[in-house]
Design a protein around this motif. Structure first.
Motif, PDB file in Angstrom:
ATOM      1  N   UNK A 128     -25.911  17.118 -31.892  1.00 39.71           N
ATOM      2  CA  UNK A 128     -25.983  17.054 -30.435  1.00 39.71           C
ATOM      3  C   UNK A 128     -24.638  16.691 -29.809  1.00 39.71           C
ATOM      4  N   UNK A 162     -25.664  12.072 -19.568  1.00 41.52           N
ATOM      5  CA  UNK A 162     -26.079  12.666 -18.301  1.00 41.52           C
ATOM      6  C   UNK A 162     -25.988  11.670 -17.149  1.00 41.52           C
ATOM      7  N   UNK A 163     -26.300  10.434 -17.451  1.00 37.66           N
ATOM      8  CA  UNK A 163     -26.376   9.429 -16.394  1.00 37.66           C
ATOM      9  C   UNK A 163     -25.049   8.759 -16.083  1.00 37.66           C
ATOM     10  N   UNK A 182     -32.681  21.102 -28.902  1.00 36.04           N
ATOM     11  CA  UNK A 182     -32.832  21.091 -30.351  1.00 36.04           C
ATOM     12  C   UNK A 182     -33.556  22.329 -30.855  1.00 36.04           C
ATOM     13  N   UNK A 204     -43.547  27.131 -29.232  1.00 39.62           N
ATOM     14  CA  UNK A 204     -42.853  26.572 -30.388  1.00 39.62           C
ATOM     15  C   UNK A 204     -42.730  25.054 -30.279  1.00 39.62           C
ATOM     16  N   UNK A 222     -34.992  15.526 -17.522  1.00 39.55           N
ATOM     17  CA  UNK A 222     -33.838  15.160 -18.364  1.00 39.55           C
ATOM     18  C   UNK A 222     -34.308  14.731 -19.746  1.00 39.55           C
ATOM     19  N   UNK A 223     -35.444  14.069 -19.776  1.00 42.76           N
ATOM     20  CA  UNK A 223     -35.978  13.636 -21.062  1.00 42.76           C
ATOM     21  C   UNK A 223     -36.383  14.825 -21.938  1.00 42.76           C
ATOM     22  N   UNK A 229     -36.325  12.539 -13.751  1.00 39.15           N
ATOM     23  CA  UNK A 229     -35.907  11.946 -15.021  1.00 39.15           C
ATOM     24  C   UNK A 229     -36.663  12.586 -16.179  1.00 39.15           C
ATOM     25  N   UNK A 288     -28.152  13.834 -37.608  1.00 36.50           N
ATOM     26  CA  UNK A 288     -28.561  14.577 -36.434  1.00 36.50           C
ATOM     27  C   UNK A 288     -27.997  14.108 -35.118  1.00 36.50           C
ATOM     28  N   UNK A 289     -27.196  13.052 -35.108  1.00 38.89           N
ATOM     29  CA  UNK A 289     -26.483  12.754 -33.870  1.00 38.89           C
ATOM     30  C   UNK A 289     -25.411  13.818 -33.653  1.00 38.89           C
ATOM     31  N   UNK A 333     -32.640  11.553 -29.596  1.00 39.36           N
ATOM     32  CA  UNK A 333     -32.937  12.119 -28.284  1.00 39.36           C
ATOM     33  C   UNK A 333     -32.694  11.102 -27.175  1.00 39.36           C
ATOM     34  N   UNK A 372     -33.270  17.587 -24.061  1.00 45.85           N
ATOM     35  CA  UNK A 372     -32.836  17.511 -25.462  1.00 45.85           C
ATOM     36  C   UNK A 372     -33.808  18.185 -26.420  1.00 45.85           C
ATOM     37  N   UNK A 373     -35.071  18.213 -26.090  1.00 50.11           N
ATOM     38  CA  UNK A 373     -36.044  18.888 -26.952  1.00 50.11           C
ATOM     39  C   UNK A 373     -35.831  20.397 -26.909  1.00 50.11           C
ATOM     40  N   UNK A 425     -31.265  23.433 -12.457  1.00 52.68           N
ATOM     41  CA  UNK A 425     -29.829  23.504 -12.721  1.00 52.68           C
ATOM     42  C   UNK A 425     -29.239  24.891 -12.511  1.00 52.68           C
ATOM     43  N   UNK A 453     -23.769  21.620 -21.321  1.00 53.28           N
ATOM     44  CA  UNK A 453     -22.997  21.267 -20.134  1.00 53.28           C
ATOM     45  C   UNK A 453     -23.790  20.308 -19.235  1.00 53.28           C
ATOM     46  N   UNK A 454     -25.061  20.629 -19.022  1.00 55.28           N
ATOM     47  CA  UNK A 454     -25.889  19.787 -18.157  1.00 55.28           C
ATOM     48  C   UNK A 454     -25.972  18.369 -18.691  1.00 55.28           C
ATOM     49  N   UNK A 455     -26.157  18.246 -19.980  1.00 51.72           N
ATOM     50  CA  UNK A 455     -26.284  16.919 -20.597  1.00 51.72           C
ATOM     51  C   UNK A 455     -24.918  16.280 -20.855  1.00 51.72           C
ATOM     52  N   UNK A 468     -29.447  11.526 -24.103  1.00 49.66           N
ATOM     53  CA  UNK A 468     -29.513  11.725 -22.655  1.00 49.66           C
ATOM     54  C   UNK A 468     -28.711  10.679 -21.887  1.00 49.66           C
TER      55      UNK A 468
END
Lengths: 217, 217
Positions: free
Chosen positions: A107, B202-203, A19, A40, A11-12, A8, A103-104, B195, A15-16, A55, A76-78, B199
């Motif tokens: 993503x 994904x679930x 971005x 960075x 997965x968390x 998990x 910013x939603x 963020x 997104x970082x 993945x 794709x993964x997310x 995610x």
DNA sequence: TAATGTGAAGCCTTTCACAGCA
DNA sequence: TGCTGTGAAAGGCTTCACATTA
């Protein structure tokens, strides 16, 4: 790549990475090594490579990662390669803040509807969307809305959760700490602002001044 | 109780135990077993006992935990036995939502000041507090404010962080994902609403329709 | 040469099982 | 008997070291 249970935590972090890569892409950068990306973003380079390796193999030894390609892969993964729609419930201060949070969209997320049970709020326009009565929940599926965001007061949280789950959403982001029982079928992520703040003092060093005897601590 | 490194995860759970115990106490309940508390809050009973055991032995075999006593202990562990003051920076939508969020006080937390750099906002009253100019940061220490809450836009996040750290706060709760470099001396907890939302997909279970061969995933 | 991808080691957290106490 | 407190086992995640590849 052999089979691995995917943490998990990985997965968390995705997104970082995502971005950071979007920003680099906007700057016109074409590729980057795991080390540079790590520096960075404040991760370690092996962490990034390991997370991605769950993945597939997306990089080129000696050259690093193609930024556009990696963005596509993470998207794709997310499962963000389709625009995901969410409905927000509870147009109070917090709800407004979330609705206006930029910013939603970057993503691939869209808050497509807002609900409240206060007649004074229903019909009000916030940006593109009009606040609706909660009785309209049933139509969520038909409108292609698969996610819910709960920003109602504690007392209404469980009820809202049940209603959203009943309307068939697949995932819920809840800002209410009060809902207890969930459904097996719905993934819930809960954020409690107060709880996060409350554990800060634990990490602070003890007072530098001599603690008077009798002073609690 | 032998020496143990205390897991961060245990610290993350303590506020939940704390809140549950406060509620039970309000209901007039005097004591509770780890199993009942666990069932109530959705943890496992051994998890609760283990977490508490890092800090001491607070229960009575055969009888469970005295609720008042355990509340006092957790309050002490989390260093909440003194009212902790925080300053909020950035009185936008999110800042307002946080300022008006109830329930900080129950945990012994007080948002004692609010800052913004927008002259239109400075001087405005929100509840008990008046929005001040960010130039007044320097006085935070003297006012007994040890914690900062950052709710400014991305662009101003790093600057705000530096200013708060410079003013000598011990911990920061940041709602801004943009600040990168931290200070060793300041504990930072970051929340990024986008963020967390991102995610969720994904679930979610894959579409019920049979996946065509060739379809990824 | 430069950087990826990954098995394995190490570390941290959760879970278990039960000794011991009221 | 009922429940706590805890050592030990199991599980999961992070870090490391390096074989491998362009």
């Amino acid at each position: 790549m052999k089979y691995h249970k995917i943490p998990d935590e990985a997965i968390r972090r995705l997104p970082f990475y995502f971005r950071g890569l979007l920003t680099l892409s906007e700057q016109g950068r074409k590729n980057i090594s795991s080390r540079d990306l790590a520096d960075l973003l404040g991760f370690s380079h092996w962490q990034i490579r390991k997370d991605l390796s769950y993945f597939g193999s997306f990089g080129t030894p000696g050259r690093g990662y193609d930024i556009e390609k990696l963005i596509r892969q993470i998207r794709r993964i997310l499962k963000l390669n389709v625009v995901r729609k969410a409905a927000l419930v509870g147009v109070g201060n917090l709800g407004l803040a979330v609705l206006r949070y930029p910013g939603f969209r970057a993503y691939g997320f869209e808050i497509a509807a807002a609900f409240d049970n206060d007649p004074a709020k229903i019909g009000r326009k916030i940006g593109d969307i009009t606040v609706e009565d909660v009785s309209r929940f049933r139509a969520l599926k038909q409108r292609g809305i698969d996610f819910g965001i709960i920003t109602v007061p504690c007392a209404a949280a469980q009820q809202t959760f049940d209603a959203l789950a009943g309307a068939g959403v697949k995932g819920i982001l809840s800002f209410s700490p009060c809902q207890k029982t969930g459904s097996e079928k719905v993934k819930v992520i809960t954020i409690d602002i107060a709880m996060d703040l409350v554990r800060l003092p634990y990490y602070t060093p003890a007072n530098r001044k001599r603690p008077k005897s009798g002073e609690q601590y």
